[in-house]
Design a protein around this motif. Structure first.
Motif, PDB file in Angstrom:
ATOM      1  N   VAL A  52       7.778 -21.588 -48.506  1.00  0.00           N
ATOM      2  CA  VAL A  52       8.389 -22.157 -47.307  1.00  0.00           C
ATOM      3  C   VAL A  52       8.666 -21.038 -46.309  1.00  0.00           C
ATOM      4  N   MET A  53       8.348 -21.298 -45.042  1.00  0.00           N
ATOM      5  CA  MET A  53       8.626 -20.313 -43.996  1.00  0.00           C
ATOM      6  C   MET A  53      10.117 -20.031 -43.930  1.00  0.00           C
ATOM      7  N   ALA A  54      10.442 -18.806 -43.568  1.00  0.00           N
ATOM      8  CA  ALA A  54      11.834 -18.439 -43.331  1.00  0.00           C
ATOM      9  C   ALA A  54      12.377 -19.283 -42.179  1.00  0.00           C
ATOM     10  N   ASP A  55      13.672 -19.557 -42.223  1.00  0.00           N
ATOM     11  CA  ASP A  55      14.302 -20.451 -41.246  1.00  0.00           C
ATOM     12  C   ASP A  55      14.040 -20.055 -39.793  1.00  0.00           C
ATOM     13  N   GLY A  56      14.096 -18.764 -39.503  1.00  0.00           N
ATOM     14  CA  GLY A  56      13.865 -18.313 -38.132  1.00  0.00           C
ATOM     15  C   GLY A  56      12.487 -18.704 -37.617  1.00  0.00           C
ATOM     16  N   TRP A  57      11.496 -18.659 -38.487  1.00  0.00           N
ATOM     17  CA  TRP A  57      10.139 -19.035 -38.090  1.00  0.00           C
ATOM     18  C   TRP A  57      10.012 -20.551 -37.944  1.00  0.00           C
ATOM     19  N   VAL A  58      10.708 -21.288 -38.797  1.00  0.00           N
ATOM     20  CA  VAL A  58      10.692 -22.753 -38.670  1.00  0.00           C
ATOM     21  C   VAL A  58      11.250 -23.146 -37.303  1.00  0.00           C
ATOM     22  N   ARG A  59      12.366 -22.539 -36.922  1.00  0.00           N
ATOM     23  CA  ARG A  59      12.964 -22.838 -35.608  1.00  0.00           C
ATOM     24  C   ARG A  59      12.041 -22.410 -34.471  1.00  0.00           C
ATOM     25  N   ALA A  60      11.380 -21.278 -34.619  1.00  0.00           N
ATOM     26  CA  ALA A  60      10.523 -20.756 -33.549  1.00  0.00           C
ATOM     27  C   ALA A  60       9.331 -21.667 -33.272  1.00  0.00           C
ATOM     28  N   VAL A  61       8.827 -22.347 -34.287  1.00  0.00           N
ATOM     29  CA  VAL A  61       7.692 -23.254 -34.091  1.00  0.00           C
ATOM     30  C   VAL A  61       8.019 -24.287 -33.017  1.00  0.00           C
ATOM     31  N   ASP A  62       9.226 -24.819 -33.050  1.00  0.00           N
ATOM     32  CA  ASP A  62       9.626 -25.841 -32.082  1.00  0.00           C
ATOM     33  C   ASP A  62      10.279 -25.266 -30.828  1.00  0.00           C
ATOM     34  N   ALA A  63      10.857 -24.095 -30.935  1.00  0.00           N
ATOM     35  CA  ALA A  63      11.679 -23.587 -29.837  1.00  0.00           C
ATOM     36  C   ALA A  63      10.979 -22.611 -28.902  1.00  0.00           C
ATOM     37  N   CYS A  64       9.901 -21.977 -29.333  1.00  0.00           N
ATOM     38  CA  CYS A  64       9.268 -20.947 -28.505  1.00  0.00           C
ATOM     39  C   CYS A  64       8.411 -21.580 -27.411  1.00  0.00           C
ATOM     40  N   PRO A  65       8.819 -21.427 -26.141  1.00  0.00           N
ATOM     41  CA  PRO A  65       8.033 -21.998 -25.043  1.00  0.00           C
ATOM     42  C   PRO A  65       6.957 -21.041 -24.514  1.00  0.00           C
ATOM     43  N   HIS A  66       6.840 -19.864 -25.108  1.00  0.00           N
ATOM     44  CA  HIS A  66       5.950 -18.846 -24.564  1.00  0.00           C
ATOM     45  C   HIS A  66       4.580 -18.799 -25.217  1.00  0.00           C
ATOM     46  N   LEU A  67       4.435 -19.497 -26.348  1.00  0.00           N
ATOM     47  CA  LEU A  67       3.158 -19.518 -27.050  1.00  0.00           C
ATOM     48  C   LEU A  67       2.639 -20.945 -27.116  1.00  0.00           C
ATOM     49  N   PRO A  68       1.333 -21.124 -27.023  1.00  0.00           N
ATOM     50  CA  PRO A  68       0.768 -22.471 -27.162  1.00  0.00           C
ATOM     51  C   PRO A  68       0.912 -22.967 -28.600  1.00  0.00           C
ATOM     52  N   GLU A  69       0.631 -24.238 -28.790  1.00  0.00           N
ATOM     53  CA  GLU A  69       0.698 -24.823 -30.132  1.00  0.00           C
ATOM     54  C   GLU A  69      -0.132 -23.983 -31.097  1.00  0.00           C
ATOM     55  N   GLY A  70       0.437 -23.690 -32.216  1.00  0.00           N
ATOM     56  CA  GLY A  70      -0.235 -22.875 -33.215  1.00  0.00           C
ATOM     57  C   GLY A  70      -0.009 -21.381 -33.042  1.00  0.00           C
ATOM     58  N   GLY A  71       0.528 -20.976 -31.912  1.00  0.00           N
ATOM     59  CA  GLY A  71       0.714 -19.558 -31.633  1.00  0.00           C
ATOM     60  C   GLY A  71       1.689 -18.869 -32.564  1.00  0.00           C
ATOM     61  N   VAL A  72       2.764 -19.562 -32.902  1.00  0.00           N
ATOM     62  CA  VAL A  72       3.747 -18.974 -33.818  1.00  0.00           C
ATOM     63  C   VAL A  72       3.103 -18.721 -35.174  1.00  0.00           C
ATOM     64  N   HIS A  73       2.268 -19.646 -35.618  1.00  0.00           N
ATOM     65  CA  HIS A  73       1.595 -19.474 -36.905  1.00  0.00           C
ATOM     66  C   HIS A  73       0.615 -18.303 -36.868  1.00  0.00           C
ATOM     67  N   VAL A  74      -0.043 -18.111 -35.740  1.00  0.00           N
ATOM     68  CA  VAL A  74      -0.963 -16.975 -35.616  1.00  0.00           C
ATOM     69  C   VAL A  74      -0.179 -15.661 -35.665  1.00  0.00           C
ATOM     70  N   VAL A  75       0.981 -15.624 -35.015  1.00  0.00           N
ATOM     71  CA  VAL A  75       1.813 -14.412 -35.067  1.00  0.00           C
ATOM     72  C   VAL A  75       2.215 -14.131 -36.515  1.00  0.00           C
ATOM     73  N   ARG A  76       2.563 -15.164 -37.265  1.00  0.00           N
ATOM     74  CA  ARG A  76       2.911 -14.982 -38.677  1.00  0.00           C
ATOM     75  C   ARG A  76       1.707 -14.459 -39.469  1.00  0.00           C
ATOM     76  N   GLU A  77       0.509 -14.947 -39.146  1.00  0.00           N
ATOM     77  CA  GLU A  77      -0.700 -14.456 -39.818  1.00  0.00           C
ATOM     78  C   GLU A  77      -0.935 -12.972 -39.495  1.00  0.00           C
ATOM     79  N   ILE A  78      -0.634 -12.585 -38.278  1.00  0.00           N
ATOM     80  CA  ILE A  78      -0.759 -11.179 -37.888  1.00  0.00           C
ATOM     81  C   ILE A  78       0.188 -10.329 -38.738  1.00  0.00           C
ATOM     82  N   LEU A  79       1.426 -10.794 -38.870  1.00  0.00           N
ATOM     83  CA  LEU A  79       2.407 -10.046 -39.671  1.00  0.00           C
ATOM     84  C   LEU A  79       2.003 -10.001 -41.143  1.00  0.00           C
ATOM     85  N   ALA A  80       1.459 -11.098 -41.645  1.00  0.00           N
ATOM     86  CA  ALA A  80       0.997 -11.124 -43.039  1.00  0.00           C
ATOM     87  C   ALA A  80      -0.163 -10.137 -43.231  1.00  0.00           C
TER      88      ALA A  80
END
Length: 148
Positions: free
Chosen positions: A71-99
């Motif tokens: 399960v994603m860490a809580d901060g990332w779960v919130r960022a999926v819905d709250a980040c207005p600066h990345l298009p849909e799927g962008g938060v997940h791509v950032v997580r893939e970069i970190l991984a």
């Protein structure tokens, strides 16, 4: 050719990390320059092989829920819905970069300590760059533009 010394292996690992880190920080800063919107960990150049493992553990703890590693860490779960600066799927791509950065840290630790691994430092570096390209492509095809 004689095997590389411990110092040579550490230098090679550190060089690979340094080259990757500079591109990583630049790209993430350009595509998402708003501090605090994403729960980005501090990305840093480890000081030695042990610190490579420690930093990889920090990245893992940032990405995943401590009670359930699926399960994603809580901060990332919130960022999926709250980040207005990345298009849909962008938060997940950032997580893939970190991984991918975490994988490179672990591979660099293996290299520095002379542990065999079928995946090269260059392959791990290329994976980080590929994920960064994914983010750049996503941003290029989006109406969203990072704030200046």
């Amino acid at each position: 050719m004689p095997p590389a010394s411990a110092e040579q292996r550490l230098a090679e690992a550190t060089t690979a990390l340094q080259q990757t880190l500079s591109g990583l920080q630049l790209s993430l800063g350009e595509d998402h320059p708003v501090p605090g919107c994403l729960p980005l960990p501090t990305l840093r150049l480890p000081t030695d092989a042990l610190d490579m493992t420690c930093h990889a553990q920090e990245i893992y703890a940032n990405l995943w829920n401590p009670s359930n590693s699926r399960v994603m860490a809580d901060g990332w779960v919130r960022a999926v819905d709250a980040c207005p600066h990345l298009p849909e799927g962008g938060v997940h791509v950032v997580r893939e970069i970190l991984a991918a950065w975490r994988s490179l840290l672990l591979r660099a630790d293996d290299h520095a300590n002379g542990r065999p691994n079928p995946i090269s430092l260059a392959d791990c570096h290329a994976t980080v760059l590929a994920r960064l390209t994914d983010l750049d492509r996503l941003m290029a095809h989006s109406d969203l533009r990072p704030p200046s």
